[in-house]
Design an enzyme around this catalytic site. Structure first.
Site, PDB file in Angstrom:
ATOM      1  N   SER A  16      -2.092 -13.118  17.733  1.00  0.00           N
ATOM      2  CA  SER A  16      -1.391 -12.353  18.337  1.00  0.00           C
ATOM      3  C   SER A  16      -0.054 -11.671  17.732  1.00  0.00           C
ATOM      4  O   SER A  16      -0.009 -10.615  17.935  1.00  0.00           O
ATOM      5  CB  SER A  16      -1.047 -13.069  19.757  1.00  0.00           C
ATOM      6  OG  SER A  16      -2.015 -13.312  20.438  1.00  0.00           O
ATOM      7  N   THR A  60      -0.402 -20.592  25.586  1.00  0.00           N
ATOM      8  CA  THR A  60      -1.784 -21.191  25.469  1.00  0.00           C
ATOM      9  C   THR A  60      -1.518 -22.800  25.278  1.00  0.00           C
ATOM     10  O   THR A  60      -0.592 -23.243  25.701  1.00  0.00           O
ATOM     11  CB  THR A  60      -2.340 -20.547  23.893  1.00  0.00           C
ATOM     12  OG1 THR A  60      -3.346 -20.954  24.064  1.00  0.00           O
ATOM     13  CG2 THR A  60      -1.452 -21.047  22.870  1.00  0.00           C
ATOM     14  N   LYS A  64      -0.301 -24.240  29.556  1.00  0.00           N
ATOM     15  CA  LYS A  64      -0.867 -23.339  30.440  1.00  0.00           C
ATOM     16  C   LYS A  64      -0.494 -23.951  32.038  1.00  0.00           C
ATOM     17  O   LYS A  64      -0.241 -23.025  33.023  1.00  0.00           O
ATOM     18  CB  LYS A  64      -2.404 -22.917  30.437  1.00  0.00           C
ATOM     19  CG  LYS A  64      -2.535 -22.092  29.173  1.00  0.00           C
ATOM     20  CD  LYS A  64      -4.150 -21.513  29.358  1.00  0.00           C
ATOM     21  CE  LYS A  64      -4.219 -20.698  27.963  1.00  0.00           C
ATOM     22  NZ  LYS A  64      -5.712 -19.648  28.479  1.00  0.00           N
ATOM     23  N   ASN A  85      -0.890 -17.478  31.601  1.00  0.00           N
ATOM     24  CA  ASN A  85      -1.066 -17.477  30.225  1.00  0.00           C
ATOM     25  C   ASN A  85      -0.017 -16.189  29.763  1.00  0.00           C
ATOM     26  O   ASN A  85       0.133 -15.700  28.561  1.00  0.00           O
ATOM     27  CB  ASN A  85      -2.577 -17.114  29.675  1.00  0.00           C
ATOM     28  CG  ASN A  85      -2.844 -15.824  29.932  1.00  0.00           C
ATOM     29  OD1 ASN A  85      -2.461 -15.299  31.145  1.00  0.00           O
ATOM     30  ND2 ASN A  85      -3.713 -15.229  29.108  1.00  0.00           N
ATOM     31  N   ASP A  98      -6.361 -14.015  31.685  1.00  0.00           N
ATOM     32  CA  ASP A  98      -7.642 -14.219  31.340  1.00  0.00           C
ATOM     33  C   ASP A  98      -8.742 -13.740  32.156  1.00  0.00           C
ATOM     34  O   ASP A  98      -9.597 -13.167  31.956  1.00  0.00           O
ATOM     35  CB  ASP A  98      -7.861 -15.874  31.050  1.00  0.00           C
ATOM     36  CG  ASP A  98      -7.263 -16.584  29.797  1.00  0.00           C
ATOM     37  OD1 ASP A  98      -7.196 -15.311  28.794  1.00  0.00           O
ATOM     38  OD2 ASP A  98      -6.887 -17.437  29.998  1.00  0.00           O
ATOM     39  N   GLY A 121     -11.088 -24.528  31.984  1.00  0.00           N
ATOM     40  CA  GLY A 121     -10.127 -23.628  32.434  1.00  0.00           C
ATOM     41  C   GLY A 121     -10.670 -22.159  32.355  1.00  0.00           C
ATOM     42  O   GLY A 121     -10.411 -21.292  33.140  1.00  0.00           O
ATOM     43  N   ASN A 142     -22.947 -27.528  34.034  1.00  0.00           N
ATOM     44  CA  ASN A 142     -21.742 -28.150  33.089  1.00  0.00           C
ATOM     45  C   ASN A 142     -22.662 -29.587  32.357  1.00  0.00           C
ATOM     46  O   ASN A 142     -23.351 -30.145  33.105  1.00  0.00           O
ATOM     47  CB  ASN A 142     -20.786 -28.565  33.928  1.00  0.00           C
ATOM     48  CG  ASN A 142     -19.417 -28.867  32.593  1.00  0.00           C
ATOM     49  OD1 ASN A 142     -19.569 -28.160  32.043  1.00  0.00           O
ATOM     50  ND2 ASN A 142     -18.844 -29.835  32.847  1.00  0.00           N
TER      51      ASN A 142
HETATM   52  P1  ATR Z   1     -11.569 -24.228  28.235  1.00  0.00           P
HETATM   53  O1  ATR Z   1     -10.026 -24.360  28.786  1.00  0.00           O
HETATM   54  O2  ATR Z   1     -11.580 -23.279  27.115  1.00  0.00           O
HETATM   55  O3  ATR Z   1     -12.403 -24.059  29.432  1.00  0.00           O
HETATM   56  P2  ATR Z   1     -12.098 -27.143  28.280  1.00  0.00           P
HETATM   57  O4  ATR Z   1     -11.328 -27.034  29.840  1.00  0.00           O
HETATM   58  O5  ATR Z   1     -11.805 -28.136  27.380  1.00  0.00           O
HETATM   59  O6  ATR Z   1     -11.836 -25.714  27.548  1.00  0.00           O
HETATM   60  O7  ATR Z   1     -13.633 -26.897  28.820  1.00  0.00           O
HETATM   61  C1  ATR Z   1     -14.585 -27.031  27.939  1.00  0.00           C
HETATM   62  C2  ATR Z   1     -15.997 -26.693  28.442  1.00  0.00           C
HETATM   63  O8  ATR Z   1     -16.804 -26.533  27.394  1.00  0.00           O
HETATM   64  C3  ATR Z   1     -16.345 -27.890  29.361  1.00  0.00           C
HETATM   65  O9  ATR Z   1     -17.176 -27.341  30.152  1.00  0.00           O
HETATM   66  C4  ATR Z   1     -17.033 -28.724  28.503  1.00  0.00           C
HETATM   67  O10 ATR Z   1     -18.291 -29.620  29.149  1.00  0.00           O
HETATM   68  P3  ATR Z   1     -17.662 -31.151  29.831  1.00  0.00           P
HETATM   69  O11 ATR Z   1     -17.101 -30.807  31.188  1.00  0.00           O
HETATM   70  O12 ATR Z   1     -19.053 -31.858  29.869  1.00  0.00           O
HETATM   71  O13 ATR Z   1     -16.685 -31.683  28.620  1.00  0.00           O
HETATM   72  C5  ATR Z   1     -18.026 -27.770  27.567  1.00  0.00           C
HETATM   73  N1  ATR Z   1     -18.568 -28.444  26.119  1.00  0.00           N
HETATM   74  C6  ATR Z   1     -17.713 -28.642  25.367  1.00  0.00           C
HETATM   75  N2  ATR Z   1     -18.426 -29.102  24.211  1.00  0.00           N
HETATM   76  C7  ATR Z   1     -19.726 -28.994  24.678  1.00  0.00           C
HETATM   77  C8  ATR Z   1     -20.805 -29.479  24.156  1.00  0.00           C
HETATM   78  N3  ATR Z   1     -21.060 -30.016  22.993  1.00  0.00           N
HETATM   79  N4  ATR Z   1     -21.732 -29.236  24.831  1.00  0.00           N
HETATM   80  C9  ATR Z   1     -21.803 -29.020  26.226  1.00  0.00           C
HETATM   81  N5  ATR Z   1     -20.738 -28.497  26.698  1.00  0.00           N
HETATM   82  C10 ATR Z   1     -19.646 -28.492  26.035  1.00  0.00           C
END
Ligand code: ATR
Length: 267
Positions: A16, A60, A64, A85, A98, A121, A142
Site C-alpha cells: 500500500s 489489517t 480489524k 479496514n 473489502d 472474515g 468450509n
Molecule cells: P480470512 O480473514 O482471510 O478469511 P480466516 O478468517 O483465517 O482468514 O479464514 C481462513 C479460511 O480459509 C477458513 O475458512 C479456513 O477454513 P477453517 O475454517 O476450516 O479453518 C480456510 N482454510 C485455511 N487453510 C485451509 C486449508 N488448508 N484447507 C481448507 N480450508 C482452509
C-alpha cells in the site's frame, strides 16, 4: 499535507505505501501514506496516536475488529461483516472496503449457482457483498463445517440463504454450481483443492481472492473459464479507500500504478 497509513502486525510486506505514495506524487496531491506496525499488546496504547496523527488509515490483521470500539460511526456493511479496514479519523468513521471492493470487481453475469469456499472474515465480506448486489441464495463450503453453519446463521440476519456443507463435498456441489468463489487461503503457497479439470466443467466463473497465481486459477484458465483473481478485489477496495478519504481519483493512472507495484512483488 494529508496523512494516511496502514496499521497491522506485521505490515512490512504491504504494498500500500508504494502504491498510494506513487499515486499521490503523480497527481500532485499533497499526501503521504505510511506504515505503523502495532503489536497486539500495544494496540490500546497506540490507537489514539494514530487517530491524532493521521487523517485516515487502513486496518489489517490482527486489528480489524479491535478498532471498532474506538469508532463513533460505522458503515452498515462493516458493522454486519464485523471488521473495519478503512477509517476516517475526523468523526472517527469506520468502513469495510473489502465488501465494496468485492462488489466493484465481481463480474456482472448470471448470478445463479454461486458456491463460496471458506468461512472466515473474507467470506463474510464476500457474502455481504453478494447480498448487496441482490444474490439471496448461495452454497457455502468450509473445511470446519461448524464454521459454515455459524455463517449460515449470521447471513440469515440480512436475508442471505446459505446451504452449508463440508469442504469434502466440493466435487458433488460443483456438478450444479456455475460460479466458484474461493475465500480460503488454499493456493497461496501452491496448495491444491482435490479437483480435476472435469470437476470444473460446469463453471462459468472462478473468483479467487488470492492475489497471485494459484493451481485453481491456472486450471480454470486452461479450460477457458473466466478467472478473476484477488488483485481485482484489492485494487477495487483501494479505489473505495480513496473515495472515502476524498482523494481525487484518476482511475486509469491508479490502475497503472497498482499493476506496476503488484507486478513487481511476485510473479
Ligand atoms: P480470512 O480473514 O482471510 O478469511 P480466516 O478468517 O483465517 O482468514 O479464514 C481462513 C479460511 O480459509 C477458513 O475458512 C479456513 O477454513 P477453517 O475454517 O476450516 O479453518 C480456510 N482454510 C485455511 N487453510 C485451509 C486449508 N488448508 N484447507 C481448507 N480450508 C482452509
Amino acid at each position: 499535507m494529508e496523512k494516511f497509513c496502514i496499521i497491522g502486525y506485521p505490515v512490512s510486506h504491504s504494498a500500500s505505501p508504494k502504491i498510494y505514495n506513487e499515486y499521490f506524487k503523480r497527481i500532485n496531491y499533497d499526501g503521504f501514506y505510511g506504515m505503523e506496525e502495532i503489536a497486539p499488546e500495544n494496540f490500546e496504547n497506540r490507537i489514539d496516536h494514530i487517530f491524532e496523527h493521521y487523517d485516515g488509515f487502513n486496518v489489517t490483521i490482527p486489528h480489524k475488529e479491535r478498532v471498532i470500539p474506538h469508532l463513533k460511526m460505522i458503515e452498515e456493511g462493516a458493522r454486519i461483516v464485523g471488521a473495519i479496514n478503512c477509517v476516517v479519523s475526523k468523526n472517527r468513521r469506520g468502513y469495510n472496503t473489502d465488501w465494496m471492493g468485492f462488489v466493484r470487481s465481481f463480474p456482472k453475469t448470471d448470478w445463479n449457482g454461486i458456491i463460496v469456499l471458506g468461512a472466515g472474515g473474507t467470506a463474510r465480506a464476500v457474502i455481504y457483498g453478494l447480498r448487496k448486489i441482490g444474490v439471496s441464495r448461495i452454497t457455502l463450503l468450509n473445511r470446519t463445517y461448524t464454521k459454515a453453519l455459524s455463517l449460515k446463521k449470521w447471513a440469515d440476519s440480512f436475508g442471505m440463504e446459505i446451504t452449508a456443507k463440508p469442504l469434502d463435498t466440493l466435487k458433488q456441489v460443483l456438478k450444479y454450481g456455475k460460479i466458484l468463489i474461493n475465500t480460503t487461503s488454499v493456493g497461496m503457497r501452491g496448495e491444491k483443492f482435490d479437483l480435476s479439470m472435469k470437476d470444473l466443467e460446469n463453471l462459468n466463473l472462478i473468483y479467487d481472492v488470492i492475489y497471485f497465481k494459484t493451481p485453481l486459477q491456472e486450471m480454470g484458465k486452461a479450460m477457458g473459464i473466466k478467472v478473476v483473481d484477488g488483485k481485482e478485489m484489492l485494487y477495487n477496495q483501494a479505489v473505495e479507500n480513496l473515495k472515502i478519504w476524498d482523494v481525487p481519483l484518476v482511475e486509469s493512472l491508479f490502475r497503472e500504478i497498482f499493476n506496476d507495484v503488484m507486478g513487481k512483488m511476485r510473479s
